[in-house]
Design an enzyme around this catalytic site. Structure first.
Site, PDB file in Angstrom:
ATOM      1  N   HIS A 166       0.832  -1.212  -0.006  1.00 46.55           N
ATOM      2  CA  HIS A 166       0.179   0.015   0.165  1.00 46.55           C
ATOM      3  C   HIS A 166       0.853   1.382  -0.111  1.00 46.55           C
ATOM      4  O   HIS A 166       1.983   1.210   0.653  1.00 46.55           O
ATOM      5  CB  HIS A 166      -0.773  -0.163   1.142  1.00 46.55           C
ATOM      6  CG  HIS A 166      -0.324   0.198   2.623  1.00 46.55           C
ATOM      7  ND1 HIS A 166      -0.254   1.193   3.129  1.00 46.55           N
ATOM      8  CD2 HIS A 166      -0.175  -0.712   3.504  1.00 46.55           C
ATOM      9  CE1 HIS A 166       0.235   1.195   4.235  1.00 46.55           C
ATOM     10  NE2 HIS A 166       0.373  -0.064   4.742  1.00 46.55           N
TER      11      HIS A 166
ATOM     12  N   ASP B 218      -0.216   4.405   0.859  1.00 40.61           N
ATOM     13  CA  ASP B 218      -0.636   5.534   1.974  1.00 40.61           C
ATOM     14  C   ASP B 218       0.168   5.248   3.263  1.00 40.61           C
ATOM     15  O   ASP B 218       0.517   4.337   3.305  1.00 40.61           O
ATOM     16  CB  ASP B 218      -2.186   5.683   2.141  1.00 40.61           C
ATOM     17  CG  ASP B 218      -2.674   4.373   2.828  1.00 40.61           C
ATOM     18  OD1 ASP B 218      -2.329   3.361   2.344  1.00 40.61           O
ATOM     19  OD2 ASP B 218      -3.569   4.335   3.514  1.00 40.61           O
TER      20      ASP B 218
ATOM     21  N   ASP C 198       6.074   1.992   6.666  1.00 41.95           N
ATOM     22  CA  ASP C 198       4.609   1.283   6.399  1.00 41.95           C
ATOM     23  C   ASP C 198       3.914   2.256   5.317  1.00 41.95           C
ATOM     24  O   ASP C 198       3.493   2.909   5.675  1.00 41.95           O
ATOM     25  CB  ASP C 198       4.117   1.046   7.652  1.00 41.95           C
ATOM     26  CG  ASP C 198       2.658   0.752   7.624  1.00 41.95           C
ATOM     27  OD1 ASP C 198       2.492   0.164   6.725  1.00 41.95           O
ATOM     28  OD2 ASP C 198       1.757   0.727   8.707  1.00 41.95           O
TER      29      ASP C 198
ATOM     30  N   GLU D 189      -4.831   2.018   2.770  1.00 43.89           N
ATOM     31  CA  GLU D 189      -5.130   0.589   3.527  1.00 43.89           C
ATOM     32  C   GLU D 189      -5.331   1.046   4.796  1.00 43.89           C
ATOM     33  O   GLU D 189      -5.808   0.300   5.763  1.00 43.89           O
ATOM     34  CB  GLU D 189      -3.655  -0.113   3.286  1.00 43.89           C
ATOM     35  CG  GLU D 189      -3.664  -1.563   4.134  1.00 43.89           C
ATOM     36  CD  GLU D 189      -3.092  -1.530   5.549  1.00 43.89           C
ATOM     37  OE1 GLU D 189      -3.175  -2.268   6.169  1.00 43.89           O
ATOM     38  OE2 GLU D 189      -2.901  -0.348   6.054  1.00 43.89           O
ATOM     39  N   GLU D 190      -4.486   2.220   5.290  1.00 41.92           N
ATOM     40  CA  GLU D 190      -4.656   2.635   6.626  1.00 41.92           C
ATOM     41  C   GLU D 190      -6.006   3.037   7.269  1.00 41.92           C
ATOM     42  O   GLU D 190      -6.106   2.975   8.306  1.00 41.92           O
ATOM     43  CB  GLU D 190      -3.434   3.846   6.986  1.00 41.92           C
ATOM     44  CG  GLU D 190      -2.145   3.492   6.639  1.00 41.92           C
ATOM     45  CD  GLU D 190      -1.309   2.354   7.484  1.00 41.92           C
ATOM     46  OE1 GLU D 190      -2.243   1.985   8.378  1.00 41.92           O
ATOM     47  OE2 GLU D 190      -0.240   2.010   7.266  1.00 41.92           O
TER      48      GLU D 190
ATOM     49  N   ASP E  30       4.024  -6.366   3.504  1.00 45.97           N
ATOM     50  CA  ASP E  30       3.395  -5.248   4.733  1.00 45.97           C
ATOM     51  C   ASP E  30       3.525  -5.400   6.078  1.00 45.97           C
ATOM     52  O   ASP E  30       3.057  -4.911   6.768  1.00 45.97           O
ATOM     53  CB  ASP E  30       1.892  -4.759   4.449  1.00 45.97           C
ATOM     54  CG  ASP E  30       1.387  -3.607   5.012  1.00 45.97           C
ATOM     55  OD1 ASP E  30       2.164  -2.661   5.488  1.00 45.97           O
ATOM     56  OD2 ASP E  30       0.058  -3.522   5.221  1.00 45.97           O
TER      57      ASP E  30
ATOM     58  N   HIS F  39       3.526   3.680  12.062  1.00 45.51           N
ATOM     59  CA  HIS F  39       2.539   4.809  12.473  1.00 45.51           C
ATOM     60  C   HIS F  39       3.171   5.759  13.541  1.00 45.51           C
ATOM     61  O   HIS F  39       2.241   6.364  14.254  1.00 45.51           O
ATOM     62  CB  HIS F  39       1.275   4.044  13.132  1.00 45.51           C
ATOM     63  CG  HIS F  39       0.435   2.953  12.388  1.00 45.51           C
ATOM     64  ND1 HIS F  39      -0.820   2.221  12.411  1.00 45.51           N
ATOM     65  CD2 HIS F  39       0.764   2.570  10.967  1.00 45.51           C
ATOM     66  CE1 HIS F  39      -0.981   1.670  11.318  1.00 45.51           C
ATOM     67  NE2 HIS F  39      -0.009   1.734  10.589  1.00 45.51           N
TER      68      HIS F  39
HETATM   69 ZN   LIG Z   1       0.968  -1.266   6.354  1.00 46.07          ZN
END
Ligand SMILES: [Zn+2]
Length: 435
Positions: A104, A106, A167, A201-202, A224, A406
């Site tokens: 992903h 984003d 990520d 995705e987030e 991921d 994150h």
């Molecule tokens: Zn991820």
């Protein structure tokens, strides 16, 4: 005996093959450093996909870079999903299943992804890493024991003001470098590979727009995960319950004998939650119930509750606990009308993946051939793969080498990116060998 001999032969073969490989035109590290500088933060509660237009900036760049690497049918959908196909180079490609790889684009809405300035800590010699722009941001060995294995490696962090975006730009860079590696090494035999880079995705919405049929893969892997060697073929099974408490509101001055205050019933219900079955008291394979939002009001109150477990039986048991609690509260507040409504969100992908053990086995072997020690780690959450698996595309999750997703303390390393890429290259070859 025979299998040990075959295994030894594989190691020897892999060793020779790796020693002879031409390097990719651009390293995974250099790709990664370019991608993280592009702000692709997604945003919660948006009706459009992608949730932020800026995700198209990376989507369009990846699409542009794919064609010179030999990918075909490269396209960016109206929802910002990049699709491409890397044709196989076998005499008969139809004998090998089309394998998909998905990452992903984003980054998390939790921390800014604007003006990311990656910092390379060259030849790391151990100890805590303080991020240059904010001395309060320290990656400690204590909380990140994985650092002990990174001595001599080049570690990549953000500067302390943003997240890094490992990520999942690690996954994007690794997939791109895998394609590049096949491009530079036509002697490596592989079947057809399907590629996708996804938005949002987030925030959990991008994957709904994924065209499983158009993607054309028989199986896929999301790239991921975190620590080198970590493979996940298990996620939560998830339900959400809504419990509604219907009372009766009236002017408080003339309420005697008429008003039924639903708020006391919801308070009683909340007090019944078992303390050893909550997110704050569980870990590992133990599931939970989690009241996470609600409305309290005299006339109508409600409570939203997450139910999570790896086993359907465990999830059923948790649902029964919530329903029993409803009966107990209803006994105490007979005038309040209490109803419970339970919805299925997603299922443990293992329910489906147990029918495709080769997906996990081949991934473990691919990691071993890259010199890693693979291990299985169930995910206390859902992934895009859980969604895809139940839409008919079995999709476990592979590591990227990254850590601390994150947050501002996110990091990856040169070896992390390279070993993950090598694993992908091995995996594609293993499918070709075994078909
Ligand atoms: Zn991820």
């Amino acid at each position: 005996m025979k299998s040990i001999a075959a295994l030894l032969l594989c190691f020897v073969f892999a060793g020779i093959a790796n020693a002879q490989l031409n390097p990719p035109a651009e390293s995974a590290m250099d790709r990664f450093l370019r991608y993280v500088k592009i702000d692709t933060q997604s945003q919660e509660d948006q009706t459009a996909t992608p949730s932020t237009r800026k995700q198209f900036n990376l989507a369009n760049l990846l699409a542009k870079e794919l064609t010179p690497l030999g990918a075909q049918n490269v396209r960016v959908s109206e929802f910002g999903i990049v699709y491409a196909t890397v044709p196989g180079n076998l005499a008969d490609n139809s004998k090998v299943p089309v394998i998909g790889f998905i990452a992903h684009m984003d980054t998390s809405p939790a921390v800014s992804g604007q003006n990311v300035t990656p910092v390379i800590h060259k030849n790391y010699q151990g100890g805590n890493i303080t991020l240059p722009k904010d001395p309060a941001q320290v990656i400690t060995v204590d909380k990140n024991p994985v650092l002990k294995g990174l001595i001599g490696d080049d570690i990549i962090t953000a500067d302390g003001t943003t997240l890094l975006g490992s990520d999942d730009k690690s996954g994007c860079a690794e997939i791109m470098t895998m394609i590049d590696t096949f491009r530079q090494n036509p002697q490596l035999k592989h079947g057809t590979i399907a590629i996708a880079f996804t938005p949002d995705e987030e925030v959990g919405t991008g994957i709904d727009k994924f065209d499983v049929k158009g993607f054309g893969a028989k199986f896929a892997y999301t790239v991921d995960g975190e620590e080198l060697g970590e493979i996940s073929d298990e996620t939560w099974s998830a339900r959400t319950a809504t419990v509604t408490f219907q009372g009766k509101s009236t002017h408080p001055g003339t309420a005697k004998g008429i008003m039924i205050n639903a708020m006391y019933a919801i308070a009683d219900y909340l007090n019944r939650f078992p303390h050893d079955m909550l997110p704050e008291t569980t870990e590992g394979r133990v599931g939970f119930v989690h009241p996470y939002a609600g409305v309290i009001d005299v006339e109508s109150s409600n409570l939203k509750i997450l139910l999570r477990d790896f086993d359907i039986g465990g999830l059923d048991a948790k649902e029964k606990v919530l329903r029993d609690m409803v009966m107990q509260t209803a006994d105490k507040f007979p005038q309040v009308k209490i109803t419970i409504d339970v919805k299925e969100n997603y299922k443990n992908m293992k329910e489906m993946l147990k029918n495709y053990p080769e997906l996990t086995n081949n991934a473990m072997e691919a990691a071993r051939r890259a010199g890693l020690k693979p291990f299985l780690k169930p995910i206390r959450g859902g992934t895009d793969g859980s969604n895809l698996t139940f839409r008919g595309l079995p999709t476990p999750n592979l590591f990227t080498g990254g850590a601390n997703f994150h947050g501002k303390l996110e990091f990856n390393s040169r070896r992390g990116l390279e070993k993950s890429t090598e694993t992908l290259v091995n995996l594609v070859q293993i499918f070709a060998e075994k078909s």
